[in-house]
Design a protein around this motif. Sequence first.
Motif, short mmCIF file in Angstrom:
data_model
loop_
_atom_site.label_atom_id
_atom_site.label_comp_id
_atom_site.label_asym_id
_atom_site.label_seq_id
_atom_site.Cartn_x
_atom_site.Cartn_y
_atom_site.Cartn_z
N LYS A 20 80.33 68.47 48.42
CA LYS A 20 79.83 68.46 49.79
C LYS A 20 78.62 69.38 49.88
CE LYS A 20 84.23 67.39 52.00
NZ LYS A 20 85.23 67.82 53.00
N GLY A 21 77.66 68.97 50.65
CA GLY A 21 76.46 69.79 50.80
C GLY A 21 75.62 69.27 51.94
N LEU A 22 74.35 69.65 51.95
CA LEU A 22 73.42 69.18 52.96
C LEU A 22 73.03 67.74 52.66
CD1 LEU A 22 71.07 72.30 53.14
CD2 LEU A 22 72.90 71.70 54.72
N ALA A 23 72.97 66.92 53.70
CA ALA A 23 72.55 65.53 53.55
C ALA A 23 71.09 65.42 53.95
CB ALA A 23 73.41 64.61 54.42
N ASP A 119 69.79 64.63 59.53
CA ASP A 119 70.19 64.73 60.94
C ASP A 119 70.15 66.18 61.40
OD1 ASP A 119 71.14 64.38 63.45
OD2 ASP A 119 73.14 63.66 62.88
N PRO A 120 69.00 66.65 61.90
CA PRO A 120 68.90 68.04 62.36
C PRO A 120 69.69 68.32 63.63
CG PRO A 120 66.92 66.84 62.92
CD PRO A 120 67.75 65.91 62.10
N ASP A 121 70.18 67.25 64.28
CA ASP A 121 70.97 67.45 65.50
C ASP A 121 72.43 67.76 65.19
OD1 ASP A 121 69.11 64.77 67.02
OD2 ASP A 121 68.77 66.94 67.10
N ASP A 122 72.84 67.59 63.93
CA ASP A 122 74.20 67.93 63.51
C ASP A 122 74.28 69.45 63.36
OD1 ASP A 122 76.55 68.51 62.05
OD2 ASP A 122 76.52 66.54 61.11
N GLN A 123 74.96 70.10 64.29
CA GLN A 123 74.95 71.57 64.32
C GLN A 123 75.57 72.17 63.07
OE1 GLN A 123 73.32 73.23 66.75
NE2 GLN A 123 73.60 75.02 65.42
N LYS A 124 76.61 71.53 62.52
CA LYS A 124 77.22 72.05 61.29
C LYS A 124 76.23 72.00 60.14
CE LYS A 124 82.09 71.02 62.35
NZ LYS A 124 83.30 70.29 61.91
N PHE A 129 72.34 74.65 56.69
CA PHE A 129 70.96 74.72 56.23
C PHE A 129 70.43 76.16 56.34
CE2 PHE A 129 66.50 74.91 57.53
CZ PHE A 129 65.87 74.29 56.47
N THR A 130 70.64 76.78 57.49
CA THR A 130 70.18 78.16 57.70
C THR A 130 70.83 79.11 56.70
OG1 THR A 130 69.90 77.70 60.06
CG2 THR A 130 69.99 80.01 59.40
N LYS A 131 72.10 78.93 56.45
CA LYS A 131 72.83 79.78 55.51
C LYS A 131 72.31 79.60 54.09
CE LYS A 131 77.55 80.60 53.80
NZ LYS A 131 78.98 80.17 53.93
#
Length: 736
Positions: A20-23, A119-124, A129-131
């Motif tokens: 699992k990771g960033l899409a 999808d930058p609107d996905d808050q998770k 991403f920030t982390k």
Amino acid sequence: VLVVGMSFFAKVFGGERGKKGLAGRFYDLLKRQGWHCILNQSTCVIDKLNGRDVLVFEREIEEGEELEAGEVSTYKFILGSGMDFAEVKETPCSTIGFSFMGTCSDSRQTRKFLFELIDPDDQKQKDEFTKKLKHLKTFNKAKVVAPEITVEKTENSPAAHSDTEDDDVLCILSDSEEDTEEEEVGSNPIQRLIHKNFYVLDAGVEVKEGTSKNAILFVYSMASRSYKRAGSITIELASSSRFEFLICLKKEDNLFFHHYLDSGQHIAFVENDNSVEWIGRDPQGQVWGMKAILDPKEFFSLRRDYTIVEWEMKNKSNFSKLKADDQTFVLASVGGKVMEEDSADAADYNEDYDFEDDTEDEEEEEVSEEVTESDEDEESGEHEEQDEKNSGLAVGFVSDRAFVTRGNKIGVFKITEDNQLEFSTTIDNISAPGNREFDGPSQMMLHEQDTKMLMLNDNDKNSIMCMDMNRGEIVEEWKTSDVGYAVKSVLPESRLAQLDPVQTFVGMNSKGAFRIDPRVSTKEKQVNNFGFRYQRSTDPSFSCAATTVNGDLIMGSNKGDVRLFNHNQIQNENRNQDMKAKAKNQLRLAGDPVKGVDVTMNGEWILATCETYLMVIPVKVDGVDGFERSLTGDRRLPGRRLELNRDHLWEMGGKVSFTVAHFNRDFEGTEKSIVTSTGPYVITWDFRQVTRGVLNKYQIKQYSDCIVDEQFKFGEDKAIVVTLPDDVKIAKRVRK
């Protein structure tokens, strides 16, 4: 698969699944130009490999899907120093992402890469991403030693330059370089050849079948300032992996020079003597030049092969998949590299212009103007910051004014009737409505007969500032929707709309174009369903646009193509679902990102600017308008490719980076000239001669500093406003 060294990446078939990771999407940046998508649907994770942290980008492979030969599904990077992780706010799909530098293990090339969220609107996903980015930035200061590149020398090799061979002088170059007899052996290929400093490439590099050509090499001599014979060589095209190509020069099977086709190394195919030329500058600053002459049949075969693999490298796609018309267009347009002589009918022109030399009087006048501007600043109590430089230019259509941006200030200059430049005033401390801070415009466009100035700012892609030029203040802020209407650039609704009180204009972004009308009663000023927008799966990567006098639209892209749209596609309501649209024509260039486009008044010719060349393309052929109908077969004529000649490239060390080129503009639509610049040089071509096939005749003028921007004075082609980092000048062209 072995992953070698600091920040090197390895291309892997398959890989671990289920992580699992960033899409998002994964890109690389060839020659630091347009982004090229490597993995369209990928995940980004941080993993461990042999006890070391690695950054992994992996494409999800659907059940039953089989990879093509050479296709890559996973990229891994060893995390280390020099990768320069940074957040990117303007990604190809207008989302968020991060960039970094990585080095390829097989080609030893360092490139810039980009990962963007789907999808930058996905808050998770946004929080993750920030982390991750915060963690990745910790590696920017890590200390890891990069591995050395192994070079194998060949002993007892044949001499590269035999004393018994005649020194055939081909052409005398400019004498701007100092004589240098002794040179260090380094990246200079001529010295490597002379000193037999041969080397080998990685084992994975394979020569492409049928591309090996014999040639006679001539090298530039600093002593005689001419090209001299250096014996027989072999030229080969090779591949290190899928869509990674290089050209190699060998002396009796001993390699002394190679470069990747996207490395920025200058190379030119010269048709009038069937030669290939290279010009470069070594780390010591020494300019070198080589010229390989081939048999005519071998020359055209090599040029065709080079053009095909260059296109494949830039587009990450097989050339054979193009339609027949597109293949013909690409291959025929490269013929513009020929350095042609003037055509027989060129003498029909009575007008032949060159740049006027700066006189002492003009220099004194410029000094006086500079003092006046300085005095004005002192009187207002404002002092410019030392790091602020001129950054933009807009030249009036109705007024006789030129406007130059510098930080959050705009300098106003008057263009006199005799084409002199006079400082008028400075618009200080530009601020947004509500006295909000405004960092300075990324783009300016005069509007409504020069009574308004529209300005964009990179910090807010959904906001257009409107300055009242009579008051010198931003009086309105026009918003656009956050969904699909980010504004990358604005342009007039038609080529001469700025001469009339036309309030509507066009906004564009990487996905499409749309109409903007400040008069609408809603907060957001885009006119919904007027325009078009491509879906994410297509990703046209639009980079620039221009309009014809009828409102037809030309759009260039970072993928190296130009699309033509009819005015009805933006001025009438688009009833298609999701504002879908199809261009009337898509003209594919060599794959180089298009920096800017322009068009003649009658819409017959378009002008596209790429990094190292300009392309002039006919789009009205045999009565068929390319903005109305598709150009196919014999009606899809190749473009005229404009480049600088050998002497000027020599002076520039083989490095060229053109600013956006423009035609001159007037009321009648009698385009006569094309203007652009590179470094400290402003350059003009006679457009009428270009249409007749004369591509090698242009005028050039050098300034003391690199040029920021240049534009013709409206209504003529004899005066060009030139913006330098700390100065503004007029380049005047006079009849010889």
